[in-house]
Design an enzyme around this catalytic site. Structure first.
Site: not given
Ligand SMILES: *Cc1c(COP(=O)(O)O)cnc(C)c1O
Length: 398
Positions: A63, A116, A188
């Protein structure tokens, strides 16, 4: 010569192939092993204690850390020019764990409306429960962001390009403005990938990815990662090791293998995206095309300045709205109709069933996402086939 020594800062293709792996190889193997062991044993109890208390490198329990998982983290860390990186079971775990590491009741977050869908839900549903205030600005409205930052905030959370209308935020401008006002900046970077932009190089404090998308690139493993300075990343790692959203070693291996071709894939995907966007722009059944590589895109100049390429994601609205989408999508041969993106296969879906399925129709309207918007993630197929396919599918709309 050791290939690591030949790398310069822009050698992203070389890093994608080589970075992070060397120190995890064993028995002369040229590939990183998948270490499935949950725990790591020590005959010497003093050495065990040293590793457990972080005084000596090593692993204790899955973990917390695992060699395969660490190799994955190392590769992303180098691609993002970061001091440290830590990984997660999913992209949403990377985002939620990073937010919850730094935020506490009374704090304020400034972000954009087009994050997102899952992130947007954290902002609208979960943070307010913890008495954390969230203000969402019109995406691409830099003055609005600066106005809200001036009022005081703990964290500025950005995503660029955005999902699904591919809007761009000027990272350098907002990051320096946020820092002047003592706010942290999280970005992000899932859509751009480290191949197209590295937000840490323009001062961001943390970069998060859904590794599920472009990093892995084969739609066969979930994962997330956060990169930044040692202090911040170790605090986030600590939150994750206790709360438990750990990346699985098998998923880490798949992501690691996928990443070796990251640069090749992204280059091909954005070449295809550009050709598809130009084709759709000319088509009389298409109402609007959103792609930052188009000169007509409102944020084209910012994208050109801050990105090395415009990425593999675009979206478009058909003149016939949802009725047309219902006929058009099933007619495509070279596209998975699925809630994913960034894969080697072209992947399509209406925004209302993919990125923003968590939102109500009213919320989507407020976010400026038409119900009939189609999100298109260009794969690595031959552009001529993708365009022919789109053409016949558009013809099938009567
Ligand atoms: C898909 C996505 C997420 C979330 O990711 P997961 O792996 O599905 O949890 C976050 N930010 C963006 C821009 C995404 O396209």
């Amino acid at each position: 010569m050791n290939p690591h020594m030949m790398m310069n800062d822009k050698a992203l293709g070389t890093k994608a192939v080589w970075a992070g792996e060397r120190s995890f190889l064993a028995h002369g193997a040229t590939q990183v092993p998948v270490v499935h062991s949950v725990s790591f044993g020590y005959d010497d109890v003093d050495e065990w204690y040293e590793v457990a208390t972080g005084k000596k490198d090593g692993h204790i329990y899955g973990r917390n850390t695992n060699p395969t998982v660490q190799a994955f983290e190392e590769k992303v860390r180098e691609l993002e020019f970061a001091e440290a990186a830590t990984s997660f079971a999913t992209g949403m775990a990377a985002i939620s764990n990073s937010l919850l590491t730094v935020l506490k009741p009374g704090d304020r977050v400034v972000s954009i409306k087009d994050t997102y869908g899952g992130t947007n839900k954290i902002f609208s549903e979960f943070l307010p429960r913890l008495k954390i205030e969230v203000t969402l600005c019109e995406t691409g409205d830099h003055e609005a962001l600066e106005r809200e930052i001036t009022k005081g905030c703990t964290l500025v959370y950005l995503e660029t390009p955005t999902n699904p209308t591919v809007k761009i935020t000027d990272l350098e401008r907002i990051t320096s403005f946020a820092h002047e006002h003592n706010a942290l900046v999280f970005v992000d970077n899932t859509f751009a990938t480290p191949i197209n932009q590295n937000p840490l190089l323009t001062g961001a404090d943390l970069v998060v990815h859904s590794a599920t998308k472009f990093l892995g690139g084969h739609a066969d493993a979930l994962g997330g990662v956060a990169c930044g300075n040692k202090e911040l990343v170790s605090a986030i790692y600590h939150y994750r090791e206790i709360n438990g959203a750990t990346l699985d070693p098998m998923a880490a291996y798949l992501l690691l293998r996928g990443m070796k071709t990251l640069k090749l894939r992204v280059e091909k995907q954005q070449e295809n995206a550009m050709k598809v966007a130009r084709f759709l722009t000319e088509h009389d059944k298409v109402r609007a095309v959103y792609y930052p590589g188009l000169e007509t895109h409102p944020h084209h100049e910012v994208a050109k300045r801050q990105m090395r390429g415009f990425g593999g994601m675009l979206s478009f609205a058909l003149k016939g709205e949802m009725e047309a989408v219902r006929k058009f999508l099933p007619a495509l041969t070279y596209a998975n109709r699925a809630a994913n993106l960034g894969a080697v296969e072209t992947t399509v879906g209406p925004a209302r069933t993919t990125s923003h399925v968590e939102n109500t129709p009213e919320e989507r309207a407020a976010l400026g996402i038409p119900e009939g918007l189609v999100r298109y993630s260009a794969g690595i197929e031959d552009a001529v086939d993708l365009i022919e396919d789109l053409s016949q599918a558009l013809d099938s709309i009567t």
